[in-house]
Design a protein around this motif. Structure first.
Motif, PDB file in Angstrom:
ATOM      1  N   SER A  61       0.844  -1.182   0.000  1.00 42.03           N
ATOM      2  CA  SER A  61       0.000   0.000   0.000  1.00 42.03           C
ATOM      3  C   SER A  61       0.877   1.228   0.000  1.00 42.03           C
ATOM      4  N   ILE A  62       0.322   2.337  -0.393  1.00 39.61           N
ATOM      5  CA  ILE A  62       1.084   3.574  -0.415  1.00 39.61           C
ATOM      6  C   ILE A  62       1.561   3.912   0.993  1.00 39.61           C
ATOM      7  N   ALA A  63       0.700   3.670   1.992  1.00 39.07           N
ATOM      8  CA  ALA A  63       1.071   4.011   3.359  1.00 39.07           C
ATOM      9  C   ALA A  63       2.260   3.197   3.839  1.00 39.07           C
ATOM     10  N   SER A  64       2.233   1.858   3.560  1.00 43.12           N
ATOM     11  CA  SER A  64       3.329   1.023   4.040  1.00 43.12           C
ATOM     12  C   SER A  64       4.615   1.302   3.305  1.00 43.12           C
TER      13      SER A  64
ATOM     14  N   TYR B 110     -14.732   5.330  -6.169  1.00 45.42           N
ATOM     15  CA  TYR B 110     -13.582   4.784  -6.891  1.00 45.42           C
ATOM     16  C   TYR B 110     -12.250   5.375  -6.448  1.00 45.42           C
ATOM     17  N   LYS B 111     -12.288   6.289  -5.495  1.00 47.40           N
ATOM     18  CA  LYS B 111     -11.034   6.744  -4.905  1.00 47.40           C
ATOM     19  C   LYS B 111     -10.427   5.663  -4.015  1.00 47.40           C
ATOM     20  N   LYS B 112     -11.280   4.737  -3.573  1.00 49.56           N
ATOM     21  CA  LYS B 112     -10.832   3.763  -2.587  1.00 49.56           C
ATOM     22  C   LYS B 112      -9.752   2.831  -3.129  1.00 49.56           C
ATOM     23  N   GLY B 113      -9.628   2.716  -4.448  1.00 53.05           N
ATOM     24  CA  GLY B 113      -8.619   1.821  -5.000  1.00 53.05           C
ATOM     25  C   GLY B 113      -7.262   2.457  -5.162  1.00 53.05           C
ATOM     26  N   SER B 114      -7.125   3.730  -4.820  1.00 50.54           N
ATOM     27  CA  SER B 114      -5.892   4.447  -5.128  1.00 50.54           C
ATOM     28  C   SER B 114      -4.763   4.176  -4.147  1.00 50.54           C
ATOM     29  N   ASP B 115      -4.989   3.342  -3.126  1.00 50.21           N
ATOM     30  CA  ASP B 115      -3.930   3.079  -2.164  1.00 50.21           C
ATOM     31  C   ASP B 115      -3.208   1.766  -2.454  1.00 50.21           C
ATOM     32  N   LEU B 116      -3.364   1.230  -3.664  1.00 53.23           N
ATOM     33  CA  LEU B 116      -2.695  -0.001  -4.050  1.00 53.23           C
ATOM     34  C   LEU B 116      -1.716   0.277  -5.168  1.00 53.23           C
TER      35      LEU B 116
ATOM     36  N   LYS C 106      -9.615  -5.072  -5.409  1.00 55.60           N
ATOM     37  CA  LYS C 106     -10.526  -6.066  -4.859  1.00 55.60           C
ATOM     38  C   LYS C 106      -9.990  -7.486  -5.042  1.00 55.60           C
ATOM     39  N   SER C 107      -9.378  -7.743  -6.208  1.00 58.22           N
ATOM     40  CA  SER C 107      -8.822  -9.073  -6.459  1.00 58.22           C
ATOM     41  C   SER C 107      -7.708  -9.391  -5.469  1.00 58.22           C
ATOM     42  N   TRP C 108      -6.879  -8.406  -5.182  1.00 56.33           N
ATOM     43  CA  TRP C 108      -5.798  -8.589  -4.210  1.00 56.33           C
ATOM     44  C   TRP C 108      -6.360  -8.862  -2.816  1.00 56.33           C
ATOM     45  N   GLU C 109      -7.378  -8.123  -2.441  1.00 56.99           N
ATOM     46  CA  GLU C 109      -7.936  -8.264  -1.098  1.00 56.99           C
ATOM     47  C   GLU C 109      -8.677  -9.591  -0.911  1.00 56.99           C
ATOM     48  N   GLU C 110      -9.357 -10.059  -1.965  1.00 55.70           N
ATOM     49  CA  GLU C 110     -10.207 -11.241  -1.830  1.00 55.70           C
ATOM     50  C   GLU C 110      -9.496 -12.549  -2.169  1.00 55.70           C
ATOM     51  N   THR C 111      -8.510 -12.511  -3.078  1.00 59.27           N
ATOM     52  CA  THR C 111      -7.873 -13.756  -3.516  1.00 59.27           C
ATOM     53  C   THR C 111      -6.367 -13.778  -3.297  1.00 59.27           C
ATOM     54  N   ASN C 112      -5.793 -12.641  -2.897  1.00 59.24           N
ATOM     55  CA  ASN C 112      -4.342 -12.542  -2.700  1.00 59.24           C
ATOM     56  C   ASN C 112      -3.570 -12.813  -3.995  1.00 59.24           C
ATOM     57  N   SER C 113      -4.242 -12.652  -5.144  1.00 56.12           N
ATOM     58  CA  SER C 113      -3.588 -12.864  -6.440  1.00 56.12           C
ATOM     59  C   SER C 113      -2.673 -11.691  -6.763  1.00 56.12           C
TER      60      SER C 113
ATOM     61  N   LEU D 210     -14.677  -7.243 -14.708  1.00 50.85           N
ATOM     62  CA  LEU D 210     -13.224  -7.378 -14.780  1.00 50.85           C
ATOM     63  C   LEU D 210     -12.696  -8.196 -13.605  1.00 50.85           C
ATOM     64  N   GLN D 211     -13.239  -7.982 -12.433  1.00 53.80           N
ATOM     65  CA  GLN D 211     -12.794  -8.730 -11.261  1.00 53.80           C
ATOM     66  C   GLN D 211     -13.028 -10.223 -11.449  1.00 53.80           C
ATOM     67  N   ASN D 212     -14.153 -10.583 -12.050  1.00 49.38           N
ATOM     68  CA  ASN D 212     -14.421 -12.005 -12.292  1.00 49.38           C
ATOM     69  C   ASN D 212     -13.447 -12.587 -13.317  1.00 49.38           C
ATOM     70  N   ALA D 213     -13.110 -11.795 -14.339  1.00 48.64           N
ATOM     71  CA  ALA D 213     -12.132 -12.252 -15.325  1.00 48.64           C
ATOM     72  C   ALA D 213     -10.776 -12.508 -14.666  1.00 48.64           C
ATOM     73  N   LEU D 214     -10.364 -11.603 -13.788  1.00 46.93           N
ATOM     74  CA  LEU D 214      -9.098 -11.772 -13.076  1.00 46.93           C
ATOM     75  C   LEU D 214      -9.127 -13.000 -12.171  1.00 46.93           C
ATOM     76  N   LYS D 215     -10.305 -13.342 -11.709  1.00 46.34           N
ATOM     77  CA  LYS D 215     -10.444 -14.497 -10.820  1.00 46.34           C
ATOM     78  C   LYS D 215     -10.337 -15.813 -11.577  1.00 46.34           C
ATOM     79  N   ILE D 216     -10.964 -15.917 -12.752  1.00 47.47           N
ATOM     80  CA  ILE D 216     -11.060 -17.210 -13.427  1.00 47.47           C
ATOM     81  C   ILE D 216      -9.939 -17.469 -14.421  1.00 47.47           C
ATOM     82  N   VAL D 217      -9.166 -16.438 -14.820  1.00 51.19           N
ATOM     83  CA  VAL D 217      -8.095 -16.667 -15.783  1.00 51.19           C
ATOM     84  C   VAL D 217      -6.998 -17.523 -15.147  1.00 51.19           C
ATOM     85  N   ARG D 218      -6.345 -18.335 -15.954  1.00 55.70           N
ATOM     86  CA  ARG D 218      -5.269 -19.181 -15.443  1.00 55.70           C
ATOM     87  C   ARG D 218      -4.082 -18.345 -14.982  1.00 55.70           C
ATOM     88  N   PRO D 219      -3.332 -18.803 -13.987  1.00 54.86           N
ATOM     89  CA  PRO D 219      -2.063 -18.141 -13.655  1.00 54.86           C
ATOM     90  C   PRO D 219      -1.139 -18.131 -14.869  1.00 54.86           C
ATOM     91  N   GLY D 220      -0.528 -16.992 -15.143  1.00 49.00           N
ATOM     92  CA  GLY D 220       0.264 -16.824 -16.353  1.00 49.00           C
ATOM     93  C   GLY D 220      -0.550 -16.358 -17.539  1.00 49.00           C
TER      94      GLY D 220
END
Length: 502
Positions: A174-177, A226-232, A444-451, A409-419
């Motif tokens: 995160s920007i803070a860390s 949508y400002k909430k995503g700016s800390d990543l 959201k993908s980072w927070e929910e799936t750690n991807s 988009l979040q669902n696409a990021l979830k179901i796509v294969r690694p790589g």
């Protein structure tokens, strides 16, 4: 007697003044407000919003958007008479987009070589005469096609760098860390003091409030979400080379040549010769970097243009063209019937489905996903009153677009294969629907799936096509946008390439 009475009544009517309500002139503000069309409302919205985003660029982009007939490209159908079609196009002065890319890339490489030698000569203290022979030799451009001689080297270099990055997944901070640890990367963080940053994009506050059936929404509050995503902080890598499929033949005319392609006709095989579409729509498909036997999902495929382009590469081993409404799925089927009807090889490779893209759950089945989401369709909104997203009855639907886009988009990021690769695209100039949605979905993908994901900055790889496209990263952190211009009136088309590392 009756006639006399009727005559006297007519005489009386001519004398009596009949009162009527005073009407304002056509130029009065009240009359103008009542006659304002949906396209007028769209233009008013864009003028208020995009002028603050694009500044001095907006007047030229605006003029191009208001041209009714934008510029098209023609995608040759490989299941028709390809040689005849190509010859017809070339006789009319059209140029193969792949040939343009190769020629421009070759020219740019020779320019870079020349600049490198000049830098060496400038820094050389002595022995210039001995160095001149070598420099002249290195300045020679190979007569063979550059893609055969130098592209392989580029691929090796790029693959090695990618493998190194993949071996050690980047840490998302995160920007803070990152600030507290003393390693703040200013290249990856949007500066809130910059007028073109994400924070300033949310300052557009229309005067009207929105009344729903159950709730009361202020548009500025909706966008503030949508400002909430700016800390990543997300790693962004440059992509040096564009993979242009061998069998994908696309024709266009040079800049400021407004020659129009004629409507396609059926060839000897019974299918249409070529498909016409906005030239900006080509780039998201090229960004997918399709390879042999890829499993591809087009999440929001209607009307079917990008699906058609992808299939013309002859590369996918499986292709699923999906949309959420029966009418839209029917449009995809119509396109496939017109261009592939009777071609048995697609019976098992091509699947047309009807599903909500937000809930498709086929995990790890696809390694390439195209996410061309519903958006404000800026050019359409300026020219079509029917079904216009700026209709008063569709205000709430328009405000919900970024949320829906993020979920897809979040669902696409979830179901796509690694790589695997996800390409997100819109035909809007709105940074909220573009980079804003990408940022929010990645968060959201980072927070929910750690991807872990890497975003590809495709500007270097697209540089050879700048003679055809007005490609810009104006105010953008992740993707790039094709800005309409009077010389090459393609777009708008935003696209962003995302790689799933883990």
């Amino acid at each position: 007697m009756l006639i006399a009475r009727f005559a006297s009544r007519l005489k009386y009517l001519k004398v009596v003044k009949v009162p009527f309500r005073f009407k304002h002139k056509d130029t009065h503000w009240s009359v103008i407000r009542k006659t304002k069309t949906n396209t007028d409302k769209a233009l008013e919205h864009f003028d208020d919003f995009y002028d603050t985003v694009y500044g001095t660029l907006w007047p030229d982009v605006r003029a191009a958007l208001l041209v009714e007939d934008n510029k098209y490209m023609a995608v040759v159908n490989n299941f028709s008479d390809t040689d005849r079609i190509a010859q017809t196009f070339e006789n009319s002065g059209a140029i193969n987009l792949r040939a343009i890319y190769k020629a421009q890339r070759k020219l740019l490489k020779s320019i870079e070589q020349e600049k490198a030698i000049k830098r060496k000569l400038k820094n050389l203290d002595g022995g210039i005469e001995g160095f001149s022979a070598a420099s002249e030799q290195s300045l020679q451009v190979p007569s063979s096609d550059l893609s055969d001689s130098t592209d392989s080297a580029d691929e090796t270099e790029e693959d090695s760098s990618s493998s190194n990055d993949s071996a050690v997944p980047p840490e998302l901070l995160s920007i803070a860390s990152s600030e507290s640890s003393g390693h703040l990367d200013f290249e990856r963080i949007i500066n809130p003091q910059n007028d073109l940053s994400m924070s300033s994009l949310h300052q557009y506050v229309p005067a009207t409030k929105l009344k729903g059936m159950e709730d009361f929404v202020l548009e500025s509050e909706h966008y503030d979400y949508y400002k909430k995503g700016s800390d990543l902080s997300i790693k962004v890598e440059k992509q040096r080379k564009l993979n242009f499929p061998e069998h994908l033949n696309i024709y266009t005319f040079e800049e400021e040549n407004d020659t129009r392609f004629s409507s396609p006709r059926k060839g000897s095989t019974g299918v249409l010769d070529y498909y016409l579409l906005d030239g900006g729509s080509i780039l998201p498909v090229l960004a997918l970097d399709l390879r042999q036997n890829d499993h591809v999902l087009d999440m929001c495929a209607a009307p079917g243009g990008k699906t058609l382009i992808a299939l013309q590469t002859l590369l996918p081993g499986l292709f699923v063209a999906n949309d959420n409404a029966h009418s839209r799925v029917k449009r995809i089927k119509n396109v496939c019937d017109q261009y592939f009807d009777g071609m048995g090889q697609w019976d098992e490779k091509l699947v047309i489905s009807q599903n909500d893209a937000r809930v498709i759950g086929e995990q790890d089945k696809f390694n390439k996903i195209l996410v061309d989401v519903p958006c404000t369709t800026d050019r359409h909104s300026l020219h079509e009153n029917d079904n216009n997203i700026f209709k008063p009855s569709r205000i709430k639907e328009r405000l919900k677009l970024p949320e829906i886009q993020t979920e897809i988009l979040q669902n696409a990021l979830k179901i796509v294969r690694p790589g695997g690769t996800v390409v997100y695209s819109t035909c809007s100039l709105s940074p909220i629907q573009n980079d804003g949605v990408v940022q929010m979905a990645l968060k959201k993908s980072w927070e929910e799936t750690n991807s872990i994901f890497i975003v590809k900055n495709m500007s270097p790889s697209l540089h050879p096509l700048r003679c055809i496209y007005n490609i810009s990263r104006h105010g953008l952190k992740y993707g790039q946008v094709v800005l309409p211009s009077l010389g090459n009136n393609f777009g708008p088309m935003y696209f962003c390439k995302i790689i799933k590392v883990r």
